[in-house]
Design an enzyme around this catalytic site. Structure first.
Site, PDB file in Angstrom:
ATOM      1  N   ILE A 202      -2.259  -4.821   8.259  1.00 57.65           N
ATOM      2  CA  ILE A 202      -2.339  -3.979   7.026  1.00 57.65           C
ATOM      3  C   ILE A 202      -1.051  -4.525   6.391  1.00 57.65           C
ATOM      4  CG2 ILE A 202      -2.915  -2.097   5.779  1.00 57.65           C
ATOM      5  CD1 ILE A 202      -5.498  -2.842   7.173  1.00 57.65           C
ATOM      6  N   HIS A 203      -1.088  -5.098   5.177  1.00 55.16           N
ATOM      7  CA  HIS A 203       0.273  -5.088   4.604  1.00 55.16           C
ATOM      8  C   HIS A 203      -0.211  -5.213   2.917  1.00 55.16           C
ATOM      9  CE1 HIS A 203      -0.612  -9.542   4.064  1.00 55.16           C
ATOM     10  NE2 HIS A 203       0.353  -9.690   3.391  1.00 55.16           N
ATOM     11  N   ARG A 204      -1.337  -5.582   2.396  1.00 52.24           N
ATOM     12  CA  ARG A 204      -1.503  -5.578   1.016  1.00 52.24           C
ATOM     13  C   ARG A 204      -1.201  -4.379   0.165  1.00 52.24           C
ATOM     14  NH1 ARG A 204      -1.964 -11.021  -0.396  1.00 52.24           N
ATOM     15  NH2 ARG A 204      -3.193 -11.820   1.652  1.00 52.24           N
ATOM     16  N   ARG A 235       6.244  -3.516   5.047  1.00 54.42           N
ATOM     17  CA  ARG A 235       5.668  -2.697   3.967  1.00 54.42           C
ATOM     18  C   ARG A 235       4.876  -1.487   4.433  1.00 54.42           C
ATOM     19  NH1 ARG A 235       3.926  -6.394   0.142  1.00 54.42           N
ATOM     20  NH2 ARG A 235       5.198  -5.466  -1.493  1.00 54.42           N
ATOM     21  N   ASP A 275      -5.962  -7.304   6.453  1.00 56.95           N
ATOM     22  CA  ASP A 275      -6.007  -7.498   4.861  1.00 56.95           C
ATOM     23  C   ASP A 275      -5.327  -8.726   4.894  1.00 56.95           C
ATOM     24  OD1 ASP A 275      -3.428  -6.669   5.162  1.00 56.95           O
ATOM     25  OD2 ASP A 275      -3.941  -4.940   3.570  1.00 56.95           O
TER      26      ASP A 275
END
Ligand code: UD1
Length: 354
Positions: A202-204, A235, A275
């Site tokens: 997950i990084h968006r 992030r 994502d």
């Protein structure tokens, strides 16, 4: 032919590796790293593992707001391009490094070639969508990975210079897949056993910077109640710390994985939850069902073929999508992304038009 290649963020190192190798068989490449990603785990390890030559320049731009980051790259890339006067400026994907390279080159009347051209999410709130649309509109050669990408460009009036060459990530994956044995063993030593886990990333910003989405994903992971290996993007790490959220016990959090470790994780994972754009496609190529935690995807054919499902960042949506992904594994696996020769086609087209 002299080609100035711009890379800066993790997925670009992977895409550039096979193209760079093909290019250097007969031409000169000036490799410029913007420094958008700079950690050992986000950058250096990819150069080492994928045998990418050291960049001629590292601009050391690092983090910042989108404006600051893009502006710093723009100024520094312009200087590089003026110095080297390449026949082509070669750009990858949709990051701020891509956009900065496109603007710098276009203003100098240098010709831009764009790898992974024509992808669209039709979601203009994503910085990547702005980057890819603008880059395509100043490109002279547009290398599309899929038929859908060619069609998207046509809708925007772009037909000249468009070539469907397949996906360079297939080239990278075919090469990487044969080199994972040691990584599989190393993962087993960490207690990560093939077939016994799911893989997640997950990084968006839409998932990390919105606390409701972030909480929905963390609670969703807990509700899934299955071993989930999660390489943690910087992030995401920052967002979890900021919101004081901890990951549930069934999540095996680790530092960002190197490319070969990621291929080994994909190989051993029953399903993928992500994502990331690239990982959705790698999951498809490796025949692993995928749940994409986004409202839309650029890789529409994976969804149409039944291998990929979109899910909102809520526990109930994640549970429903994961359950469907596990029980309805398609029988058919069409070849959407080519046969691993995209890099050589790209180099041949660049040389033809040099
Ligand atoms: C960028 C790309 C995205 C791509 C992703 C892969 C843009 C707009 N987005 O997003 O398309 O999918 O890369 O990772 O270009 N950070 C570190 N160490 C690093 C790199 C980043 O700590 O080596 C931190 C930065 O300080 C920043 C955050 O991670 O706070 C995100 O980095 P950023 O450059 O904004 O891009 P990504 O989110 O990685």
């Amino acid at each position: 032919m002299k080609v100035l290649t711009v890379v800066g963020a993790r997925p670009q190192f992977i895409k550039a590796a096979p193209v760079s190798r093909a290019l250097r068989e007969g031409h000169t490449e000036i490799l410029v790293h913007t420094g958008q990603h700079y950690d050992e785990a986000m950058s250096d390890v990819f150069f080492a593992e994928l045998n990418i030559p050291q960049p001629n320049e590292n601009l050391g731009v690092g983090s910042g707001t989108h404006g600051q980051q893009t502006a710093a790259m723009l100024a520094a890339l312009e200087a590089q391009m003026m110095q080297h006067q390449p026949d082509w400026v070669l750009l990858y994907g949709d990051t701020n490094s891509t956009l900065a390279g496109a603007l710098a080159a276009a203003k100098l009347n240098l010709r831009v070639a764009h790898v992974e051209s024509g992808l669209r999410s039709y979601n203009r709130s994503m910085p990547e969508e702005i980057n890819r649309v603008l880059t395509d509109h100043v490109s002279a050669l547009l290398f599309c990975p899929t038929d859908a990408a060619v069609e998207n460009l046509k809708q925007e009036g772009i037909t000249a210079g468009v070539h469907h060459v397949g996906d360079v990530m297939v080239d990278a994956l075919l090469d990487g897949r044969g080199r994972i044995t040691e990584r599989v063993t190393a993962l087993q030593d960490e207690g990560i056993t093939p077939g016994k886990f799911w893989l997640a990333t997950i990084h968006r910003p839409a998932n990390t910077d919105d606390v409701n989405a972030l909480r929905g994903i963390v609670e969703g992971f807990a509700a899934l109640d299955h071993a989930i290996v999660l390489p943690v993007h910087p992030r995401l790490k920052a967002a979890l710390e900021r919101e004081n959220l901890s990951l549930p016990d069934n999540v095996i959090a680790r530092q960002p994985a190197s490319y070969l470790t990621m291929v080994a994780l994909l190989d051993g994972a029953e399903i993928v939850i992500t994502d990331s754009g690239g990982l959705q496609k790698e999951a498809y190529i490796m025949e692993r069902p995928c749940v994409t935690v986004r409202p839309e995807t650029e890789w529409v054919e994976t969804v149409q073929a039944g291998w990929n499902r979109l899910a909102e960042p809520t526990p109930s949506a994640l549970q429903a999508a994961v359950s469907a992904a596990r029980t309805n594994v398609p029988q058919n696996h069409p070849d959407f992304y080519g046969d691993g020769r995209a890099s050589h086609q790209i180099v041949a087209l660049l040389a033809d038009h040099a």
